[in-house]
Design a protein around this motif. Sequence first.
Motif, PDB file in Angstrom:
ATOM      1  N   TYR A  11       0.834  -1.196   0.000  1.00 17.89           N
ATOM      2  CA  TYR A  11       0.000   0.000   0.000  1.00 17.89           C
ATOM      3  C   TYR A  11       0.873   1.252   0.000  1.00 17.89           C
ATOM      4  O   TYR A  11       0.623   2.198  -0.746  1.00 17.89           O
ATOM      5  CB  TYR A  11      -0.913   0.024   1.234  1.00 17.89           C
ATOM      6  CG  TYR A  11      -2.064  -0.945   1.177  1.00 17.89           C
ATOM      7  CD1 TYR A  11      -3.265  -0.599   0.552  1.00 17.89           C
ATOM      8  CD2 TYR A  11      -1.979  -2.197   1.758  1.00 17.89           C
ATOM      9  CE1 TYR A  11      -4.332  -1.481   0.515  1.00 17.89           C
ATOM     10  CE2 TYR A  11      -3.034  -3.082   1.721  1.00 17.89           C
ATOM     11  CZ  TYR A  11      -4.213  -2.723   1.095  1.00 17.89           C
ATOM     12  OH  TYR A  11      -5.264  -3.601   1.058  1.00 17.89           O
ATOM     13  N   ASN A  75      -9.297   8.196  -2.689  1.00 15.12           N
ATOM     14  CA  ASN A  75      -9.331   6.866  -3.313  1.00 15.12           C
ATOM     15  C   ASN A  75      -8.533   5.857  -2.497  1.00 15.12           C
ATOM     16  O   ASN A  75      -8.953   4.713  -2.310  1.00 15.12           O
ATOM     17  CB  ASN A  75      -8.787   6.920  -4.742  1.00 15.12           C
ATOM     18  CG  ASN A  75      -9.717   7.636  -5.680  1.00 15.12           C
ATOM     19  OD1 ASN A  75     -10.916   7.754  -5.423  1.00 15.12           O
ATOM     20  ND2 ASN A  75      -9.170   8.136  -6.768  1.00 15.12           N
ATOM     21  N   THR A  79      -9.982   2.512  -0.617  1.00 12.45           N
ATOM     22  CA  THR A  79      -9.398   1.187  -0.869  1.00 12.45           C
ATOM     23  C   THR A  79      -8.998   0.504   0.435  1.00 12.45           C
ATOM     24  O   THR A  79      -9.278  -0.684   0.636  1.00 12.45           O
ATOM     25  CB  THR A  79      -8.171   1.310  -1.794  1.00 12.45           C
ATOM     26  OG1 THR A  79      -8.582   1.903  -3.015  1.00 12.45           O
ATOM     27  CG2 THR A  79      -7.548  -0.042  -2.063  1.00 12.45           C
ATOM     28  N   GLU A  82     -12.248  -0.499   2.316  1.00 11.81           N
ATOM     29  CA  GLU A  82     -12.952  -1.599   1.647  1.00 11.81           C
ATOM     30  C   GLU A  82     -12.214  -2.925   1.790  1.00 11.81           C
ATOM     31  O   GLU A  82     -12.830  -3.979   1.838  1.00 11.81           O
ATOM     32  CB  GLU A  82     -13.170  -1.270   0.169  1.00 11.81           C
ATOM     33  CG  GLU A  82     -14.229  -0.208  -0.052  1.00 11.81           C
ATOM     34  CD  GLU A  82     -14.341   0.241  -1.495  1.00 11.81           C
ATOM     35  OE1 GLU A  82     -13.515  -0.180  -2.344  1.00 11.81           O
ATOM     36  OE2 GLU A  82     -15.254   1.049  -1.771  1.00 11.81           O
ATOM     37  N   ASN A  83     -10.887  -2.869   1.878  1.00 17.06           N
ATOM     38  CA  ASN A  83     -10.102  -4.094   2.028  1.00 17.06           C
ATOM     39  C   ASN A  83      -9.909  -4.495   3.490  1.00 17.06           C
ATOM     40  O   ASN A  83      -9.183  -5.451   3.769  1.00 17.06           O
ATOM     41  CB  ASN A  83      -8.743  -3.945   1.345  1.00 17.06           C
ATOM     42  CG  ASN A  83      -8.876  -3.893  -0.159  1.00 17.06           C
ATOM     43  OD1 ASN A  83      -9.841  -4.378  -0.738  1.00 17.06           O
ATOM     44  ND2 ASN A  83      -7.911  -3.268  -0.812  1.00 17.06           N
TER      45      ASN A  83
END
Length: 177
Positions: A11, A75, A79, A82-83
């Motif tokens: 990440y 964004n 991400t 959501e993960n």
Amino acid sequence: MAEIATIARPYAEALFQVARSQDAAAWGRQLDALAQVAQDADLRQFADHPKADPQQVVAVMTAAARQDLAAGVQNFLRTVVENGRLAALPEIVAQYHALANAASGVSDAQIYSAFEISDAQLADLKASLEKRFGRKLDARVHLEPGLIGGVRVVVGDEVLDTSVKARLERMKVALTA
């Protein structure tokens, strides 16, 4: 469970690659605010709740950060949420800063002081620390009254402790030995 640093690395690398083409310093400030918010236990409990929608979590975090977030940072946050990697966000931000510092030849310096340090004092201290450590430093000052006086500086894995507390500890060891 996998080590948080291992989860954070891809990440952070991806984030750094995108941020290099943007305003990396502004992104760094926004990410710092998000990392601070992500450390809140109540927020983490809310985010882990099965009925919490990822968009709700992102909205709460964005509001709690109290900053306008760049589209890329939004964004990225979406991400991460959501993960299910919100717990890794502070480590992702730390690794992002390490990558940004390595690219620019700068190191983070955490300066712990018993008293407030004026801007002029900080500039003088930073100049002498840069000479001592042999590289440019991005200094952050933290108040720690327990030091009694002086400063303790942490740059990466190096520590320079010139505090009164450390001197008293060394005297104590010398006298009891």
